[in-house]
Design an enzyme around this catalytic site. Sequence first.
Site: not given
Ligand code: SPV
Ligand code: MG
Length: 297
Positions: A57
């Site tokens: 991510d």
């Molecule tokens: C996501 O779901 O990608 C988010 C929320 O941005 S978090 O992972 O809590 O940052």
């Molecule tokens: Mg996110």
Amino acid sequence: MINNKNFQLRKILTNKNETSFLMEAHNGISAKIVEDVGFQAIWASGFAISSSLALRDCNENSWTQTLDILEYMADAVNIPILLDGDTGYGNFNNFRRLIYKLEQRGISGVCIEDKVFPKLNSFVEQKDRLAQVEEFCGKIKAGKDVQKDKNFTIVARVESLVSGLPIEEALMRSEAYFKAGADAILIHSKKETGDEILEFVKKCPVDIPLIIVPTKYYKTPTSLFKKAQIAAIIWANQSFRAAYASMKKTLQEIFHTESLQNTEPHITSMSEIFNILHYDELKVAEEKYLPKIIKES
Ligand code: SPV
Ligand code: MG
């Protein structure tokens, strides 16, 4: 003409008198399950979408690859989708282009966070750089100026608390983003209780709907957030994590037993999938459209 999904999402994200819930989805079928279960709206999570592609991510998948997944999701459901749009994938101009394409593909809103591209998931123990306030405000303004439908929603996500900055920084940024035209603020926290969120709500200097993501502070009762008039709560990654856990457990069982006997009674039947994807419609359509001679050959 009113775009109903956009209108619905705006209502869900901005009504302080009723706390709404968004559930994460990361592909067409998870979006369908979210709708089937009864949720009113979908959080298209950056974490879950990238993880389902076996990517990290941190913008490893391109935004157009994300857009393709969103298209499957939007096609599959009638409830609105809020995209976790990370930083908007660049500067104000990238963000404008994103909104243009999101509206084309039936996505009803986007949330952008005040970090610098490429971002990293907020729960990774490594600090991201925050965007400059003025630059982020310009991004919000550019987004609001370019959206075609007045009910398309832009949520500004404040990352100050996650970055370990004092609450005053989060309050100052929220006020600036409100003035720049954000429709709602997502105030993010990685604390294990909701105390700092509740303090933020009390001190928030502007009257703007607030959205939260209680992934880390899930032990704080939801009733407290309802009482604090949080407009929406996002369950940000539970569909993906549930699927991962269940898949791993099932596969381990099959691997070790070299048999389907223990797992078959517990996993989704093929017929449930046939049902949710309306295979029966195909038969009806064949009757209507397919010449007999081809059907019987
Ligand atoms: C996501 O779901 O990608 C988010 C929320 O941005 S978090 O992972 O809590 O940052
Ligand atoms: Mg996110």
